[in-house]
Design an enzyme around this catalytic site. Sequence first.
Site, PDB file in Angstrom:
ATOM      1  N   TYR A  30      57.536  45.703   5.836  1.00 60.95           N
ATOM      2  CA  TYR A  30      58.611  46.147   6.734  1.00 60.95           C
ATOM      3  C   TYR A  30      58.384  47.598   7.142  1.00 60.95           C
ATOM      4  O   TYR A  30      58.495  47.958   8.319  1.00 60.95           O
ATOM      5  CB  TYR A  30      59.954  45.987   6.027  1.00 60.95           C
ATOM      6  CG  TYR A  30      61.146  46.489   6.804  1.00 60.95           C
ATOM      7  CD1 TYR A  30      61.683  45.762   7.861  1.00 60.95           C
ATOM      8  CD2 TYR A  30      61.760  47.696   6.457  1.00 60.95           C
ATOM      9  CE1 TYR A  30      62.788  46.226   8.565  1.00 60.95           C
ATOM     10  CE2 TYR A  30      62.870  48.156   7.149  1.00 60.95           C
ATOM     11  CZ  TYR A  30      63.378  47.423   8.199  1.00 60.95           C
ATOM     12  OH  TYR A  30      64.475  47.879   8.897  1.00 60.95           O
ATOM     13  N   LYS A  61      57.850  49.498  10.849  1.00 62.30           N
ATOM     14  CA  LYS A  61      58.711  50.572  11.313  1.00 62.30           C
ATOM     15  C   LYS A  61      57.925  51.844  11.618  1.00 62.30           C
ATOM     16  O   LYS A  61      58.298  52.632  12.502  1.00 62.30           O
ATOM     17  CB  LYS A  61      59.815  50.838  10.288  1.00 62.30           C
ATOM     18  CG  LYS A  61      60.823  49.696  10.192  1.00 62.30           C
ATOM     19  CD  LYS A  61      61.470  49.439  11.543  1.00 62.30           C
ATOM     20  CE  LYS A  61      62.514  48.370  11.530  1.00 62.30           C
ATOM     21  NZ  LYS A  61      63.192  48.198  12.837  1.00 62.30           N
TER      22      LYS A  61
END
Length: 254
Positions: free
Chosen positions: A159, A163
Amino acid sequence: MSLFDLSGKTAVVTGASRGIGEAIARRMAQHGANVVVSSRKADACDVVTNDINAEYPGRAVTIPCNIGDKAQLQSLVDKTKEHFGKIDILVCNAAVNPYFGPSADCPDDAFDKIMNCNVKSNHWLSNMVLPEMLERKDGVIIVISSIGGIKGSPMLGTYGLSKAADFQLVRNIAVEHGTKNIRANAIAPGLIKTYFAQALWDDPKILEQSTSSTPLKRIGSPDEIAGATVFLASEAGAFMTGQQMVIDGGQTIA
């Protein structure tokens, strides 16, 4: 108010049926913008849309979209233009995280879904709205990223990788299109009280662990992110581009 006035502007907000996206849609409408409330489920979007229109008639419309589907993203852009005539502000807020654990154990399908929804969809959607912005020599793109893209993590590595890519996406857009008055920035929230982050705040013990080393000693609210998007989209933020704005209660500096 003139510095933060969005009157006459149209904003598309993905993931706008709840949490940070909902707060952004509501606050942009409050500051004068027409707002497209978008997420996968139309009925969830309609709750937000109807609330906005009850206070500011005609200022919001629901256009559902699955960000992982390129054709649906194009339809979102096309239907927005049909309804409001143009797109001045794009807020890429929708994101996914189907895997929690060490990066080495992340299944390929989960890795692909994270990258497709958190990076590729933002790339696609940005390039879909850019042509009219370039022609008009005016436009703002805002990507809601995360401090996960700044910090290493033993459980959210994939994740965080997605990002971090969002930060580079806005830098690239800013450099490529700045001469045409296109601005692109990312916001990196810390722990915010949303459904998406519920596992990190719903349990009092985990919440205490998450906030104990943070200077403000508390969790953030969606509105505290929404205000920053109004700044970035308005004249108040007209000289800011290619940046990542960290809003985390001081977590990354402590």
